[in-house]
Write a protein that holds these residues in place. Structure first.
Motif: not given
Lengths: 297, 171
Positions: B99, B102-105, B146, B150, B153-154, B157
């Motif tokens: 996650a 994919t969330h560019h965290g 960051t 993100n 969000a990760a 998610d």
């Protein structure tokens, strides 16, 4: 940024620990959770010749009830206090205070006794100790002694502990079940050291008047600060906002905060006034008019 | 890289990511340095060395702890999990790692191991957090790249994915 070399001991009894402390004649430091000590070692602000790790000594990490007192061992980890059903039920104030202590990773290792012995006037636990009139049980080469909170916290980062003494447990007289409590803190970021913090206990009698009020502040002097004059002025009165605002104003003049890079003295006074108002309001609203237990003054 | 030995070395037994190790260490050797230099597990990062930044966070007996504020001798007999121990195997990232990707965290990645450890332990114990709760839980880990959104969000998610339900609003 690494510690200077030191010898390390992990004794299995208090007697053994004390004899090591005596042998090193003030050059040994006690290691509890290390969350305040190890930063000092890493920055070489502290250069002890030896560390005495208390984690091997049994029965220093108990939380128990004895009559009306909650007894917390010096090596009880903050996370254990956070999770303790006994604390949640009998001293919700302590649980609320604990949520402001650092972050989860700090609370995994940091200890109750360590925080007290570190004696940071901006810390949460010393303020709770002051609020409930806690007493500190200490052992040393001369035997046991019990010190009230006023005697335990001397000044900034200085407790009454001699280099050969060990804080073993803290006795906290429990608030009665009818008391409302509240704890609030202002920090630049959640989990940072407090600029100013406040804690309150309020009990209401059958007429709805405040039969007991306790107020403590952190970050406004060299030790936790009990606002005894303000408490006196509030007792017997009915809770109301104007009263809390006056209490806040009184608190702002009562304290002697210092200025530093984090906050000026004036700002600390402003924060104190605001926090006193808010904790009083919260504690009074949480106090129950029914179920009065034995009142401990 | 060898760690010079003082005249008071201690033998320790430690389990890291399920593997047992026995070593002789100086008392002043920080767990962060033991992991990185003695065991060559360089996933754990060192930022501030006073417990504030969170980059060095590992799990000690399953609970998050600052390895820069732990002496290796204190970890004797205990179990450590580092970021290297989070993935199921060498081919698969953990759901949270996936996650975060994919969330560019992450950008420079320096804070990432600390976030992964902290968030993994948090989600294990708090399966359905709100965004506010996640932000509070991660407040002990600092990121300079960051801006955190993100990362949050990760984590949210992953919570949704792992536990099928969440009380959060859509990010």
């Amino acid at each position: 940024m690494k510690p200077v070399p030191f010898h390390y001991f992990r004794p299995s009894s208090l007697e053994e620990a004390i004899s090591i402390l005596k042998r090193y004649d003030g050059e040994a430091k006690l290691l509890a959770g290390g969350q305040s000590l190890i930063p000092l070692l890493n920055m070489r602000l502290a250069r002890p010749s030896a560390l005495v790790d208390l984690s091997g000594i049994p029965s220093l990490d108990d939380i128990k009830l004895e009559g009306q007192d909650l007894i917390i061992g010096a090596m009880v980890r903050h996370s254990s206090v956070e999770r303790s059903p006994l604390v949640a039920e009998r001293c919700p104030l302590l649980r609320e205070a604990m949520s402001y202590v650092g972050h989860a990773a700090i609370r995994t290792r940091g200890t109750f006794g360590g925080s007290m012995a570190h004696a940071d006037p901006a810390a949460e636990l010393p303020a709770v100790a002051a609020l409930v009139d806690a007493s500190f049980h200490i052992i040393g080469p001369a035997g046991w002694r019990t010190v009230p909170w006023q005697g335990f916290f001397e000044t900034y980062l200085t407790s009454c502990l001699e280099p050969t003494e060990i804080l073993v447990e803290v006795h906290l007289p429990l608030p009665t079940r009818s008391m409302g409590s509240a704890f609030l803190e202002i920090a630049r970021r959640h989990g940072d050291f407090a600029l100013v913090g406040a804690a309150a206990l309020v009990d209401l009698d059958e007429a709805g008047c405040m039969s007991e009020v306790r107020l403590a502040l952190m970050g406004v002097g060299g030790t936790p600060w009990r606002l005894t004059a303000v408490e006196k002025s509030l007792r017997g009165h009915k809770p109301q906002i104007k009263l809390y605002q006056d209490a806040g104003a009184k608190a702002a003049v009562d304290i002697e905060p210092g200025s530093d890079v984090h906050a000026s003295a004036d700002y600390r006074r402003d924060l104190a006034a605001m926090l006193v108002e808010r904790v009083l309001m919260a504690a009074a609203s949480r106090a129950s008019k029914t179920g009065r237990g034995e009142v401990k003054v | 890289m060898s760690i010079s030995q003082s005249n008071s070395c201690h033998a320790i037994r430690i389990t890291v990511n399920g593997q047992h190790y026995e070593h002789e260490v100086e008392p002043r050797l920080l767990l962060s340095d033991f992991l990185r230099h003695t065991l060559e597990l360089t996933g754990t990062h060192v930022g501030c060395e006073h417990g504030v930044c969170g980059a060095c966070t590992i799990l000690l007996d399953g609970q998050p702890a600052r390895s820069c504020l732990t002496l290796t001798v204190q970890a004797d007999g205990h179990e450590i999990t580092t970021v290297e121990g989070l993935a199921t195997n060498e081919q698969e990232l953990s759901p949270l790692q996936e996650a975060l990707r994919t969330h560019h965290g992450l950008q420079c990645g320096y804070c990432t191991p600390g976030f992964l450890i902290t968030a993994s332990a948090y989600l294990r114990d708090n399966p359905s957090p709100t965004e506010e709760q996640v932000r509070a839980a991660l407040s002990g880990n600092l990121c300079r790249c960051t801006g955190y959104q993100n990362i949050v969000a990760a984590v949210l998610d992953t919570a949704r994915e792992l536990h099928g339900k969440s009380s959060t609003k859509e990010m």
